[in-house]
Design an enzyme around this catalytic site. Sequence first.
Site, short mmCIF file in Angstrom:
data_model
loop_
_atom_site.label_atom_id
_atom_site.label_comp_id
_atom_site.label_asym_id
_atom_site.label_seq_id
_atom_site.Cartn_x
_atom_site.Cartn_y
_atom_site.Cartn_z
N ARG A 66 14.47 18.95 -21.38
CA ARG A 66 15.67 19.17 -20.57
C ARG A 66 16.26 20.55 -20.83
NH1 ARG A 66 18.34 14.98 -18.44
NH2 ARG A 66 20.42 15.54 -19.21
N ARG B 79 16.24 12.14 -19.43
CA ARG B 79 16.39 11.88 -20.86
C ARG B 79 15.22 11.01 -21.33
NH1 ARG B 79 21.40 11.52 -18.48
NH2 ARG B 79 22.96 13.01 -19.26
N LYS C 49 23.15 7.57 -18.77
CA LYS C 49 24.24 7.87 -19.70
C LYS C 49 25.58 7.93 -18.98
CE LYS C 49 25.68 11.21 -23.21
NZ LYS C 49 25.33 12.47 -23.93
N HIS D 109 13.54 15.41 -26.06
CA HIS D 109 14.76 15.82 -25.36
C HIS D 109 14.72 17.31 -25.02
CE1 HIS D 109 19.06 15.82 -24.33
NE2 HIS D 109 18.98 14.51 -24.37
#
Length: 406
Positions: free
Chosen positions: A335, A242, A269, A332
């Site tokens: 990913r 991330r 996270k 992002h």
Amino acid sequence: MALTALQVKTAKTTDKPIKLSDGGGLFLLVQPNGSKYWRLAYRFAGKQKTLAVGVYPDVSLLNARDRREDARKQLTAGVDPGENKKAQKAAKQGKAANSFEVVAQEWIEKFSTNKAASTIEKTNFILRRDVFPWLGARPIDEIKPSDLLTVLQRIETRGALETAHRAKQYVGQIFRYAVGTQRAERDITQDLKGALPAPNVIHRAAITEPLKFGALIRSIDGFTGTLAVKCAMKLAPLIFVRPGELRQTEWAWVDMDSATICYPASVMKMREDHIVPLSLQALEILREIQPLTRSGKFVFPSIRTSARPMSEAAINAALRRIGYSKEEMTGHGFRAAARTIMDEVLGIRVELIEHQLAHAVKDLNGRAYNRTTHLPERKKMMQQWADYLDKLKAGAEIVPLHGNAA
């Protein structure tokens, strides 16, 4: 004209209070008995207000000016410095053990062990800026839905609808904690369902078509910004962590010998340690940046100080600089690109990809995998992925490999 320290010290008294202005709303109030008080005149929400800044000589002219600047910053952020001062005073003195701010701070401390540091920071920031100045000093069981709605609408009117919804979510969690600790009877946010417009759902843009992704990697190689940002951008598609995890990467987590980065639970996270195997290409990038930043804490430090990591906006700003709009690609998005291409083109087992993305993955018995699960296979997968990206960058013809496992 601004006051001088001598003028403040020798200010004469009269039979009536007098005001000596220092500018910017700051003035010295000299009482007939000789007492001298610093005051700040300001306007908030169309109303004229006065803030007690301190008593001279305990608070010097320079101190008073510093406090004036602090108040100005609060006003710029949409915060009433007078109300904020009341909330802070109530919380610090503990006069109201059930004030909203006290209960909120308890809730944050209690549940912070289950949240990433970035989440805690964001929660604190929104509460301090948008909620505490108006509700912080009030007993939590006396706050009405209409009081909270006013706070949320104030956020909405400045164009921050998503922040308003997030603030409502935090307040709801705080109220449920207060119910559990017998300091409130109910969660008042339940009365505000539908009171705010639904936020626009914005999906993070990502390039998932192989040839276009190869063009993106070539564009990154041509980036002419700082070396730290360039290396971070080059590493992003290779390890696809991330963005917040990438920018906070510390040298202490990097093991060149074992070719891994071990991210601690505090930045993850899912609040679990996470091992990222490093391909030969990823190691080369780290060796490129190592001479520049190895003496500091962060692999990718801020351009202003090595004591902090690069800003949250750095990767996205760099993507805009090389010609990709926010509708095309985001930090992002690396990913999503890895998830899609590794599955659909390379045919890598989905559970390996998901585990490397630090998603919650369980075995056949419903047990969560630990950080070392499938590590040899994931090392092989990450090298396969890096080699594949080299081919994409070179513009090689791409042939889907259905069903091949890493």
